[in-house]
Design an enzyme around this catalytic site. Sequence first.
Site, PDB file in Angstrom:
ATOM      1  N   GLU A 158      14.520   0.402  10.168  1.00 54.46           N
ATOM      2  CA  GLU A 158      13.069   0.306  10.028  1.00 54.46           C
ATOM      3  C   GLU A 158      12.500   1.714   9.945  1.00 54.46           C
ATOM      4  OE1 GLU A 158      11.289  -1.596  13.400  1.00 54.46           O
ATOM      5  OE2 GLU A 158       9.241  -1.253  12.716  1.00 54.46           O
ATOM      6  N   ARG A 195      -0.875  -1.661  15.753  1.00 53.57           N
ATOM      7  CA  ARG A 195       0.295  -1.123  15.045  1.00 53.57           C
ATOM      8  C   ARG A 195       1.481  -0.883  15.995  1.00 53.57           C
ATOM      9  NH1 ARG A 195      -1.775   0.369   9.912  1.00 53.57           N
ATOM     10  NH2 ARG A 195      -3.967   0.991  10.026  1.00 53.57           N
ATOM     11  N   ASN A 207       0.795  -1.229   0.000  1.00 61.10           N
ATOM     12  CA  ASN A 207       0.000   0.000   0.000  1.00 61.10           C
ATOM     13  C   ASN A 207       0.831   1.285   0.000  1.00 61.10           C
ATOM     14  OD1 ASN A 207      -2.662  -1.313   0.099  1.00 61.10           O
ATOM     15  ND2 ASN A 207      -1.956  -1.993   2.123  1.00 61.10           N
ATOM     16  N   ASP A 260      12.852 -12.942   9.203  1.00 56.56           N
ATOM     17  CA  ASP A 260      13.832 -14.015   9.015  1.00 56.56           C
ATOM     18  C   ASP A 260      14.731 -13.751   7.807  1.00 56.56           C
ATOM     19  OD1 ASP A 260      11.741 -16.848  10.098  1.00 56.56           O
ATOM     20  OD2 ASP A 260      12.883 -15.327  11.222  1.00 56.56           O
ATOM     21  N   HIS A 265       3.727  -5.590  11.330  1.00 59.19           N
ATOM     22  CA  HIS A 265       3.011  -6.102  12.498  1.00 59.19           C
ATOM     23  C   HIS A 265       2.696  -7.593  12.406  1.00 59.19           C
ATOM     24  CE1 HIS A 265       2.696  -1.807  12.793  1.00 59.19           C
ATOM     25  NE2 HIS A 265       1.928  -1.739  11.715  1.00 59.19           N
ATOM     26  N   ARG A 285      -1.079   5.254  17.039  1.00 55.84           N
ATOM     27  CA  ARG A 285      -2.221   4.778  16.242  1.00 55.84           C
ATOM     28  C   ARG A 285      -2.873   3.579  16.924  1.00 55.84           C
ATOM     29  NH1 ARG A 285      -0.458   4.391  10.116  1.00 55.84           N
ATOM     30  NH2 ARG A 285      -2.727   4.235   9.850  1.00 55.84           N
TER      31      ARG A 285
HETATM   32  O1  LIG Z   1       3.502   4.577   8.795  1.00 52.90           O
HETATM   33  C1  LIG Z   1       3.845   3.733   7.941  1.00 52.90           C
HETATM   34  O2  LIG Z   1       4.637   3.994   7.008  1.00 52.90           O
HETATM   35  C2  LIG Z   1       3.282   2.313   7.992  1.00 52.90           C
HETATM   36  C3  LIG Z   1       2.597   1.988   6.730  1.00 52.90           C
HETATM   37  C4  LIG Z   1       1.554   1.130   6.661  1.00 52.90           C
HETATM   38  O3  LIG Z   1       1.047   0.776   5.475  1.00 52.90           O
HETATM   39  C5  LIG Z   1       0.853   0.662   7.876  1.00 52.90           C
HETATM   40  O4  LIG Z   1       0.253  -0.642   7.700  1.00 52.90           O
HETATM   41  C6  LIG Z   1       1.762   0.667   9.081  1.00 52.90           C
HETATM   42  O5  LIG Z   1       1.048   0.350  10.255  1.00 52.90           O
HETATM   43  C7  LIG Z   1       2.430   2.052   9.194  1.00 52.90           C
END
Ligand SMILES: O=C(O)[C@@H]1C=C(O)[C@@H](O)[C@H](O)C1
Length: 152
Positions: free
Chosen positions: A100, A113, A12, A89, A82, A109
């Site tokens: 990260e 999360r 996404n 791994d 999550h 949030r």
């Molecule tokens: O903040 C972000 O970049 C992360 C991006 C996502 O798509 C969420 O599923 C995570 O929970 C947060």
Amino acid sequence: MTRPILLINGPNLNLLGTREPQIYGSETLADVVGLAKQNAEKLNVKLYDFQSNHEGAIVDRIQQARDEGVKGIIINPGAYTHTSVAIRDALLGVNIPFIELHVSNVHAREPFRHHSYFSDKAVAIIVGFGVKGYGTHSFISSLVALMGIPEY
Ligand SMILES: O=C(O)[C@@H]1C=C(O)[C@@H](O)[C@H](O)C1
């Protein structure tokens, strides 16, 4: 000799720019990657980028990074943050230092999360800086230093 690092974005994040802009901002992934690459180049760092909505494809890309001689990985696993032992791994398996990154402050949030399968093994965690966390010049230089990537 450039220093190769790999930027991975999970599911996404290809929707950046139109996806919940009040949370993720209005810049597109292309905007973000372009800026990161520009700033990396100034530091003699070669930034590869990869985005996938599929867990196995992310695992494959991480494994490929070792063969490419990638020195460090910046990963926003998206929702896999999550859930994914498989991606955790893979990162441990290739033994490449990683940072990260999250656009939003995941700790402010929904409770689901708040847990990450990566944070305890990350060299560093960037959370809540919006898309600026991907790649201002100072960020890239500190990321490279943090990952212990030597100056060439
Ligand atoms: O903040 C972000 O970049 C992360 C991006 C996502 O798509 C969420 O599923 C995570 O929970 C947060």
